[in-house]
Design a protein around this motif. Sequence first.
Motif, PDB file in Angstrom:
ATOM      1  N   ASP A   1     -35.043  98.515 -18.493  1.00 54.17           N
ATOM      2  CA  ASP A   1     -35.472  97.675 -17.365  1.00 54.17           C
ATOM      3  C   ASP A   1     -34.565  96.459 -17.218  1.00 54.17           C
ATOM      4  N   GLU A   2     -34.173  95.866 -18.332  1.00 50.00           N
ATOM      5  CA  GLU A   2     -33.283  94.705 -18.274  1.00 50.00           C
ATOM      6  C   GLU A   2     -31.894  95.107 -17.788  1.00 50.00           C
ATOM      7  N   ARG A   3     -31.455  96.269 -18.198  1.00 51.16           N
ATOM      8  CA  ARG A   3     -30.158  96.747 -17.702  1.00 51.16           C
ATOM      9  C   ARG A   3     -30.210  97.032 -16.201  1.00 51.16           C
ATOM     10  N   LEU A   4     -31.291  97.637 -15.747  1.00 52.82           N
ATOM     11  CA  LEU A   4     -31.442  97.892 -14.308  1.00 52.82           C
ATOM     12  C   LEU A   4     -31.424  96.591 -13.529  1.00 52.82           C
ATOM     13  N   ALA A   5     -32.092  95.565 -14.049  1.00 52.28           N
ATOM     14  CA  ALA A   5     -32.096  94.259 -13.382  1.00 52.28           C
ATOM     15  C   ALA A   5     -30.680  93.693 -13.295  1.00 52.28           C
ATOM     16  N   ALA A   6     -29.874  93.903 -14.344  1.00 51.34           N
ATOM     17  CA  ALA A   6     -28.488  93.433 -14.327  1.00 51.34           C
ATOM     18  C   ALA A   6     -27.677  94.165 -13.267  1.00 51.34           C
ATOM     19  N   LEU A   7     -27.893  95.470 -13.148  1.00 44.06           N
ATOM     20  CA  LEU A   7     -27.174  96.252 -12.143  1.00 44.06           C
ATOM     21  C   LEU A   7     -27.578  95.837 -10.731  1.00 44.06           C
ATOM     22  N   GLU A   8     -28.844  95.569 -10.541  1.00 44.79           N
ATOM     23  CA  GLU A   8     -29.308  95.122  -9.225  1.00 44.79           C
ATOM     24  C   GLU A   8     -28.720  93.754  -8.875  1.00 44.79           C
TER      25      GLU A   8
ATOM     26  N   VAL B   1     -31.464 103.888  -9.032  1.00 45.73           N
ATOM     27  CA  VAL B   1     -32.446 104.516  -9.905  1.00 45.73           C
ATOM     28  C   VAL B   1     -31.741 105.000 -11.167  1.00 45.73           C
ATOM     29  N   LEU B   2     -32.460 104.925 -12.291  1.00 44.73           N
ATOM     30  CA  LEU B   2     -31.938 105.411 -13.564  1.00 44.73           C
ATOM     31  C   LEU B   2     -32.453 106.822 -13.799  1.00 44.73           C
ATOM     32  N   VAL B   3     -31.575 107.724 -14.172  1.00 42.20           N
ATOM     33  CA  VAL B   3     -31.950 109.111 -14.464  1.00 42.20           C
ATOM     34  C   VAL B   3     -31.390 109.481 -15.827  1.00 42.20           C
ATOM     35  N   ASP B   4     -32.015 110.457 -16.483  1.00 41.21           N
ATOM     36  CA  ASP B   4     -31.534 110.834 -17.814  1.00 41.21           C
ATOM     37  C   ASP B   4     -30.581 112.027 -17.774  1.00 41.21           C
ATOM     38  N   ASP B   5     -30.335 112.590 -16.578  1.00 39.90           N
ATOM     39  CA  ASP B   5     -29.365 113.682 -16.467  1.00 39.90           C
ATOM     40  C   ASP B   5     -29.006 113.851 -15.000  1.00 39.90           C
TER      41      ASP B   5
ATOM     42  N   ARG C   1     -22.608  90.400 -22.660  1.00 37.60           N
ATOM     43  CA  ARG C   1     -22.633  90.100 -24.095  1.00 37.60           C
ATOM     44  C   ARG C   1     -23.819  90.767 -24.785  1.00 37.60           C
ATOM     45  N   LYS C   2     -24.946  90.809 -24.115  1.00 35.44           N
ATOM     46  CA  LYS C   2     -26.177  91.308 -24.740  1.00 35.44           C
ATOM     47  C   LYS C   2     -26.475  92.767 -24.385  1.00 35.44           C
ATOM     48  N   TRP C   3     -25.548  93.440 -23.689  1.00 33.68           N
ATOM     49  CA  TRP C   3     -25.817  94.774 -23.154  1.00 33.68           C
ATOM     50  C   TRP C   3     -26.374  95.736 -24.205  1.00 33.68           C
ATOM     51  N   SER C   4     -25.847  95.661 -25.419  1.00 34.13           N
ATOM     52  CA  SER C   4     -26.261  96.598 -26.466  1.00 34.13           C
ATOM     53  C   SER C   4     -27.726  96.423 -26.846  1.00 34.13           C
TER      54      SER C   4
ATOM     55  N   ASP D   1     -28.154 108.973 -20.015  1.00 32.52           N
ATOM     56  CA  ASP D   1     -27.991 109.894 -21.137  1.00 32.52           C
ATOM     57  C   ASP D   1     -26.515 110.246 -21.285  1.00 32.52           C
ATOM     58  N   GLY D   2     -25.790 109.387 -21.961  1.00 35.64           N
ATOM     59  CA  GLY D   2     -24.361 109.618 -22.145  1.00 35.64           C
ATOM     60  C   GLY D   2     -23.693 108.375 -22.673  1.00 35.64           C
ATOM     61  N   PRO D   3     -22.496 108.498 -23.224  1.00 39.59           N
ATOM     62  CA  PRO D   3     -21.819 107.349 -23.823  1.00 39.59           C
ATOM     63  C   PRO D   3     -21.472 106.253 -22.824  1.00 39.59           C
ATOM     64  N   GLY D   4     -21.244 106.635 -21.559  1.00 30.48           N
ATOM     65  CA  GLY D   4     -20.888 105.636 -20.562  1.00 30.48           C
ATOM     66  C   GLY D   4     -21.947 104.575 -20.366  1.00 30.48           C
ATOM     67  N   TRP D   5     -23.203 104.938 -20.565  1.00 30.37           N
ATOM     68  CA  TRP D   5     -24.310 104.002 -20.361  1.00 30.37           C
ATOM     69  C   TRP D   5     -24.277 102.863 -21.385  1.00 30.37           C
ATOM     70  N   GLN D   6     -23.629 103.073 -22.534  1.00 30.53           N
ATOM     71  CA  GLN D   6     -23.544 102.043 -23.574  1.00 30.53           C
ATOM     72  C   GLN D   6     -22.335 101.126 -23.370  1.00 30.53           C
ATOM     73  N   ASP D   7     -21.484 101.459 -22.431  1.00 32.86           N
ATOM     74  CA  ASP D   7     -20.241 100.713 -22.184  1.00 32.86           C
ATOM     75  C   ASP D   7     -20.414  99.884 -20.913  1.00 32.86           C
ATOM     76  N   PHE D   8     -20.565  98.577 -21.063  1.00 34.19           N
ATOM     77  CA  PHE D   8     -20.829  97.729 -19.895  1.00 34.19           C
ATOM     78  C   PHE D   8     -19.672  97.771 -18.902  1.00 34.19           C
ATOM     79  N   ASP D   9     -18.439  97.794 -19.409  1.00 30.33           N
ATOM     80  CA  ASP D   9     -17.285  97.841 -18.510  1.00 30.33           C
ATOM     81  C   ASP D   9     -17.314  99.100 -17.647  1.00 30.33           C
ATOM     82  N   GLU D  10     -17.658 100.225 -18.259  1.00 32.08           N
ATOM     83  CA  GLU D  10     -17.735 101.490 -17.524  1.00 32.08           C
ATOM     84  C   GLU D  10     -18.870 101.459 -16.504  1.00 32.08           C
TER      85      GLU D  10
END
Length: 521
Positions: A304-311, A331-335, A296-299, A363-372
């Motif tokens: 860091d909070e997103r990485l914690a969610a993925l972990e 790990v999060l990378v920008d490309d 719900r709050k992904w946007s 770095d891409g639209p997929g990162w903004q889509d929680f389902d993806e």
Amino acid sequence: MQPPQKSIRRNSPNGSSGLSQPKPDPTDTKPGTPVDGSPVRPPSHGDVPQIPESPPGSPRDSAEENSEELSDQLLLLSLVNRTRRGGDSAPRPQFEVGGATLVKVLGEVIKQFEKFPAGDVMKPLNDEKAALESRKDELGEVGYRIAQERLKQELEPVAKLMLSATNAIKWYPLHRRRVLDMLQEAATSGDLTDKIGPAYLFATDDMLQFFDDLEAVEKIEKEGTADLSPARMQEVIIRIVANLPKLTGQTAESFGRALCKLYLSLDLDPRFAEHDLEVRTRTLARLKGELKDECRKWSTLSSDERLAALEKARDIQCAERGISDWKPEIVLVDDLNQYTPNGWPVTLAHFAPEFSLMKINTDGPGWQDFDEVIDSLVHENTHHYQYWLINQLFALPPMGTDDPRYFQATLFALNQKHGYIEGGESYVDRKLAFDIYSLQPMERHAFLAGGEARGIFLPDAKQEAAELLTRLRKMLEERPGHSGLELQITMMYETIANSKLSSNAIYRNVDDVLAFLSQLD
């Protein structure tokens, strides 16, 4: 054929072991001989540099020059002998074919091979080279060069065994335990004669079976796979994987096309599918219950909070798989800068099995889509689990044949390395490239798991949007003509009707409407 409009996730099951060596030639020299065919004379413990004598009658420039030359050589001889006697200098590691140190090196190599995917098999050899390098100043230029050459000759049998073992495991992945046992026997006995390479270990089998293999491949090309049982398909895949690296031209194309047809036809093993469905069902229930707030709050979450969610999602999946002590790093990378051989971009996630590392592209639209994102994470972590399963085939004790995961694990083992199809190979039908890629055993399983995870949050998000739309309409009935309410109703209607919106995008719109209502008089 263009791939679907979604991120292509590549698990990289062809992770390299760090060796880049040519395949052994079955027509090469006999085992135990160097490339030039000359006999190998293992250096004995008593070998020392010999001081060359001047040929009878050779002129000498000066007594002083000869004296200096002799002095340098005597110094080198003294250094070598002093080290062997355990003198006052730092002891030099002893390198002796069949000796304790060389056996130790091979033992460390085996430990790297025991890992799956294989660890850095060159590390033990490089460690010995580094130990010698640290004594470069002490030995002097001449002494270092001689010692370096000696070390190269003494480690050559280990390097050749490493290459042979690497190729044998790639060509015959289901014989990995047998190859490792042969390496261990060599380390224990000190007999480093190469009896492991495919050219030796399986030469007889190959010569006897190749024509049968060719006949089976040609039959699949003509008649398809409808009459083949899963067990027979596995047998043919074993032979194709063993042969493909050694073939060229039309024969290689035939074997490759047969492999594509087998992958298109070979579904998950029923026993594995039943067991895996139970595990995936439990995993999805936990993900849905424990990650709803993050969705719900992904946007609004920071990186860091997103990485914690993925972990958290990774930990849930690993716990349900029973591999909590074998989790990949995220790990999060920008490309990512990753592409499949036919040019498909790897846009969101990439798993490197040799490092147990999962990269997520921010770095891409997929990162903004929680389902993806959750789809990609579960997909890549499923590859991680597949490698764990493969490892169990060759563990001590190994996975039993009565385990419901056993047969599918053998298919995963065959699919990685030489049996993996990227989609850009010459024998792949362009029109079916993505189907073949996504339906090979490892990808079929991973796309199934990731696709299920992708949809778990969407129904609840749409239901909440629908309930909010009903509430807005009732409010408008009480306040006819209210422009603000009419605008919110339109937004909710479009939100529900838009099939491309992600769960977190729907929740974001819902929360915007709720914020509006909280300000309404």
